[in-house]
Design a protein around this motif. Sequence first.
Motif, PDB file in Angstrom:
ATOM      1  N   VAL A  94      71.968 117.516 -57.808  1.00  0.00           N
ATOM      2  CA  VAL A  94      71.367 118.487 -56.895  1.00  0.00           C
ATOM      3  C   VAL A  94      72.165 119.779 -57.033  1.00  0.00           C
ATOM      4  O   VAL A  94      73.397 119.766 -57.071  1.00  0.00           O
ATOM      5  CB  VAL A  94      71.408 117.983 -55.436  1.00  0.00           C
ATOM      6  CG1 VAL A  94      70.943 119.068 -54.476  1.00  0.00           C
ATOM      7  CG2 VAL A  94      70.530 116.746 -55.279  1.00  0.00           C
ATOM      8  N   VAL A  95      71.453 120.894 -57.145  1.00  0.00           N
ATOM      9  CA  VAL A  95      72.106 122.206 -57.234  1.00  0.00           C
ATOM     10  C   VAL A  95      71.824 122.955 -55.940  1.00  0.00           C
ATOM     11  O   VAL A  95      70.678 123.024 -55.482  1.00  0.00           O
ATOM     12  CB  VAL A  95      71.539 123.009 -58.433  1.00  0.00           C
ATOM     13  CG1 VAL A  95      72.061 124.447 -58.417  1.00  0.00           C
ATOM     14  CG2 VAL A  95      71.884 122.319 -59.746  1.00  0.00           C
ATOM     15  N   THR A  96      72.888 123.491 -55.341  1.00  0.00           N
ATOM     16  CA  THR A  96      72.688 124.310 -54.150  1.00  0.00           C
ATOM     17  C   THR A  96      73.723 125.428 -54.138  1.00  0.00           C
ATOM     18  O   THR A  96      74.408 125.646 -55.142  1.00  0.00           O
ATOM     19  CB  THR A  96      72.706 123.432 -52.871  1.00  0.00           C
ATOM     20  OG1 THR A  96      72.254 124.224 -51.770  1.00  0.00           O
ATOM     21  CG2 THR A  96      74.088 122.886 -52.561  1.00  0.00           C
ATOM     22  N   ASP A 141      69.562 117.264 -66.338  1.00  0.00           N
ATOM     23  CA  ASP A 141      69.910 116.207 -65.368  1.00  0.00           C
ATOM     24  C   ASP A 141      69.695 116.658 -63.921  1.00  0.00           C
ATOM     25  O   ASP A 141      70.024 115.930 -62.989  1.00  0.00           O
ATOM     26  CB  ASP A 141      71.363 115.744 -65.568  1.00  0.00           C
ATOM     27  CG  ASP A 141      72.378 116.805 -65.157  1.00  0.00           C
ATOM     28  OD1 ASP A 141      72.003 117.996 -65.074  1.00  0.00           O
ATOM     29  OD2 ASP A 141      73.541 116.436 -64.901  1.00  0.00           O
ATOM     30  N   THR A 142      69.164 117.884 -63.728  1.00  0.00           N
ATOM     31  CA  THR A 142      68.996 118.393 -62.356  1.00  0.00           C
ATOM     32  C   THR A 142      67.731 117.819 -61.731  1.00  0.00           C
ATOM     33  O   THR A 142      66.648 117.962 -62.301  1.00  0.00           O
ATOM     34  CB  THR A 142      68.905 119.941 -62.369  1.00  0.00           C
ATOM     35  OG1 THR A 142      70.012 120.439 -63.117  1.00  0.00           O
ATOM     36  CG2 THR A 142      68.946 120.504 -60.970  1.00  0.00           C
ATOM     37  N   LEU A 143      67.898 117.191 -60.567  1.00  0.00           N
ATOM     38  CA  LEU A 143      66.700 116.608 -59.939  1.00  0.00           C
ATOM     39  C   LEU A 143      66.096 117.544 -58.919  1.00  0.00           C
ATOM     40  O   LEU A 143      64.913 117.447 -58.597  1.00  0.00           O
ATOM     41  CB  LEU A 143      66.991 115.223 -59.357  1.00  0.00           C
ATOM     42  CG  LEU A 143      67.743 115.009 -58.054  1.00  0.00           C
ATOM     43  CD1 LEU A 143      66.818 115.136 -56.864  1.00  0.00           C
ATOM     44  CD2 LEU A 143      68.336 113.621 -58.072  1.00  0.00           C
ATOM     45  N   LEU A 144      66.903 118.482 -58.400  1.00  0.00           N
ATOM     46  CA  LEU A 144      66.409 119.399 -57.366  1.00  0.00           C
ATOM     47  C   LEU A 144      67.376 120.571 -57.241  1.00  0.00           C
ATOM     48  O   LEU A 144      68.589 120.390 -57.348  1.00  0.00           O
ATOM     49  CB  LEU A 144      66.363 118.663 -56.015  1.00  0.00           C
ATOM     50  CG  LEU A 144      66.161 119.523 -54.775  1.00  0.00           C
ATOM     51  CD1 LEU A 144      64.719 119.986 -54.656  1.00  0.00           C
ATOM     52  CD2 LEU A 144      66.543 118.761 -53.505  1.00  0.00           C
ATOM     53  N   ALA A 145      66.822 121.754 -57.019  1.00  0.00           N
ATOM     54  CA  ALA A 145      67.664 122.896 -56.659  1.00  0.00           C
ATOM     55  C   ALA A 145      67.210 123.383 -55.289  1.00  0.00           C
ATOM     56  O   ALA A 145      66.010 123.443 -55.009  1.00  0.00           O
ATOM     57  CB  ALA A 145      67.539 124.002 -57.696  1.00  0.00           C
ATOM     58  N   SER A 146      68.185 123.711 -54.437  1.00  0.00           N
ATOM     59  CA  SER A 146      67.871 124.227 -53.103  1.00  0.00           C
ATOM     60  C   SER A 146      68.679 125.510 -52.885  1.00  0.00           C
ATOM     61  O   SER A 146      69.906 125.468 -52.785  1.00  0.00           O
ATOM     62  CB  SER A 146      68.216 123.177 -52.036  1.00  0.00           C
ATOM     63  OG  SER A 146      67.892 123.676 -50.758  1.00  0.00           O
ATOM     64  N   VAL A 147      67.977 126.625 -52.846  1.00  0.00           N
ATOM     65  CA  VAL A 147      68.626 127.942 -52.734  1.00  0.00           C
ATOM     66  C   VAL A 147      67.927 128.712 -51.621  1.00  0.00           C
ATOM     67  O   VAL A 147      66.714 128.908 -51.666  1.00  0.00           O
ATOM     68  CB  VAL A 147      68.516 128.722 -54.065  1.00  0.00           C
ATOM     69  CG1 VAL A 147      69.058 130.139 -53.913  1.00  0.00           C
ATOM     70  CG2 VAL A 147      69.252 127.985 -55.183  1.00  0.00           C
ATOM     71  N   MET A 148      68.701 129.139 -50.629  1.00  0.00           N
ATOM     72  CA  MET A 148      68.070 129.775 -49.464  1.00  0.00           C
ATOM     73  C   MET A 148      67.506 131.152 -49.813  1.00  0.00           C
ATOM     74  O   MET A 148      68.014 131.847 -50.678  1.00  0.00           O
ATOM     75  CB  MET A 148      69.042 129.860 -48.290  1.00  0.00           C
ATOM     76  CG  MET A 148      70.152 130.855 -48.436  1.00  0.00           C
ATOM     77  SD  MET A 148      71.541 130.616 -47.252  1.00  0.00           S
ATOM     78  CE  MET A 148      70.780 130.104 -45.742  1.00  0.00           C
ATOM     79  N   LEU A 149      66.437 131.503 -49.101  1.00  0.00           N
ATOM     80  CA  LEU A 149      65.807 132.798 -49.363  1.00  0.00           C
ATOM     81  C   LEU A 149      66.628 133.908 -48.714  1.00  0.00           C
ATOM     82  O   LEU A 149      66.817 134.976 -49.309  1.00  0.00           O
ATOM     83  CB  LEU A 149      64.380 132.784 -48.809  1.00  0.00           C
ATOM     84  CG  LEU A 149      63.392 133.773 -49.404  1.00  0.00           C
ATOM     85  CD1 LEU A 149      63.375 133.720 -50.913  1.00  0.00           C
ATOM     86  CD2 LEU A 149      61.996 133.492 -48.862  1.00  0.00           C
ATOM     87  N   ALA A 150      67.106 133.670 -47.511  1.00  0.00           N
ATOM     88  CA  ALA A 150      67.938 134.666 -46.832  1.00  0.00           C
ATOM     89  C   ALA A 150      68.943 133.948 -45.953  1.00  0.00           C
ATOM     90  O   ALA A 150      68.619 132.936 -45.324  1.00  0.00           O
ATOM     91  CB  ALA A 150      67.087 135.603 -45.993  1.00  0.00           C
ATOM     92  N   ASN A 151      70.157 134.488 -45.924  1.00  0.00           N
ATOM     93  CA  ASN A 151      71.234 133.817 -45.205  1.00  0.00           C
ATOM     94  C   ASN A 151      71.242 134.152 -43.711  1.00  0.00           C
ATOM     95  O   ASN A 151      70.991 135.294 -43.322  1.00  0.00           O
ATOM     96  CB  ASN A 151      72.579 134.185 -45.839  1.00  0.00           C
ATOM     97  CG  ASN A 151      73.727 133.512 -45.153  1.00  0.00           C
ATOM     98  OD1 ASN A 151      74.362 134.094 -44.300  1.00  0.00           O
ATOM     99  ND2 ASN A 151      73.943 132.250 -45.474  1.00  0.00           N
ATOM    100  N   ASN A 152      71.584 133.152 -42.899  1.00  0.00           N
ATOM    101  CA  ASN A 152      71.581 133.332 -41.450  1.00  0.00           C
ATOM    102  C   ASN A 152      72.765 134.137 -40.922  1.00  0.00           C
ATOM    103  O   ASN A 152      72.646 134.841 -39.936  1.00  0.00           O
ATOM    104  CB  ASN A 152      71.527 131.966 -40.752  1.00  0.00           C
ATOM    105  CG  ASN A 152      72.406 130.938 -41.416  1.00  0.00           C
ATOM    106  OD1 ASN A 152      72.183 130.593 -42.577  1.00  0.00           O
ATOM    107  ND2 ASN A 152      73.408 130.457 -40.727  1.00  0.00           N
TER     108      ASN A 152
END
Length: 383
Positions: A94-96, A141-152
């Motif tokens: 997982v990439v974040t 080997d990456t199953l999912l990437a989760s990258v926020m659109l805008a930071n809180n």
Amino acid sequence: MGSSIYLDHNATTALDPIVRTEMTPWLDAKFGNPSSLHAFGQEARRAVDAARARVARLVGAEPEEIVLTSGGTEANNLAILGVAEGSRPTRRRVVTTAIEHQSVLGPCGFRAHGGGALTVLPVDRDGRLDPAEALASLRNDTLLASVMLANNDVGTEQPVGALASRARELGIPLHTDAVQAVGKVPVDVRALGVDLLSFSAHKLHGPSGAGALYVRRGVALAPRAFGGHQERGLRPGTENVAAIVGFGKACDLAAERLERDATHLARLRAGFEAALLATVPGAVVNGDGAPRLPNTSNVSFDGVDGQLLVINLDLLGLAVSTGAACSSADREPSHVLLAMGRTPLEARASMRCSFGRGNTDDDVSQSVERIARAVSMLREVHQ
Ligand SMILES: Cc1ncc(COP(=O)(O)O)c(C=O)c1O
């Protein structure tokens, strides 16, 4: 003390009276279970379906691509754990990013403890990902990437669209936490090219207890809870009809007001930061070198403890925060500012102001005056 001013809209927003009016019948005379076959149930079903269409429209999705949840936290958990569960076993990573909300970092960490691999991408001093490094992290080997659109915490926006096309080429589902972005900037799932996108009603003048996960048609997602067939089995449980109806109305209002609100917020924020920097020595705006949400201002004050500042400002009638409301009790400095290369002392010396559509020019001048007063008082005490 003047009247109270609320500058914490990234924590939550007031329910719009128009939204409340739309919800009221569903807290009152109308109460059917949307799964019931009788007229009461069918009326509730129609209300949920109508709200789903409104929610979908705000982000350019089809109604069938929306899974209604209890909020952003549940949507993020469902996206990350649900994709991981439904994915090919050959893919483990997982990439974040280091600046995600805890409701993304939590499930990513949970996966990693359970034997998955995790890549946490760093950010620069303005809170931006290095696009080349982010692209390179998308591998076979990456199953999912989760990258926020805008930071809180600081409001910085990430180049999610640029990552999405590469992710699509490699068949990697890309999730974005858009909880802070939706309602403040235009968000269109097709233009972005993402596969999953989370958002939440209470950040856009809707009620708490409703949110959504956009799941592009064809993306494999496994449920994280089991029960009835609601939300196509992906989110079982009797629907919170009143909150869903309110969410739908809030989305409609957000779409209608987006441009006007964004211009208003950007103008207030610009005036606020200019006045603050001119009035308070040693004030530094965090993240202002990157594209930012129009409403968010994160400021550090040399030699001042952010928590003491927040408490003193509360006594002066100004509601601000040190960062994410759900982390404010743990006394730790913002992990976002630490990831942006600030020392723990610098990170502790910061405060977040987040404007909303109801704020005025007078709120700006009053809050600058109150902040200047509190900062100089705290600095005197520490001399
Ligand atoms: C970026 C981000 N993601 C997720 C959440 C969680 O959303 P909710 O409060 O609807 O669970 C928040 C809430 O502050 C947030 O700011």
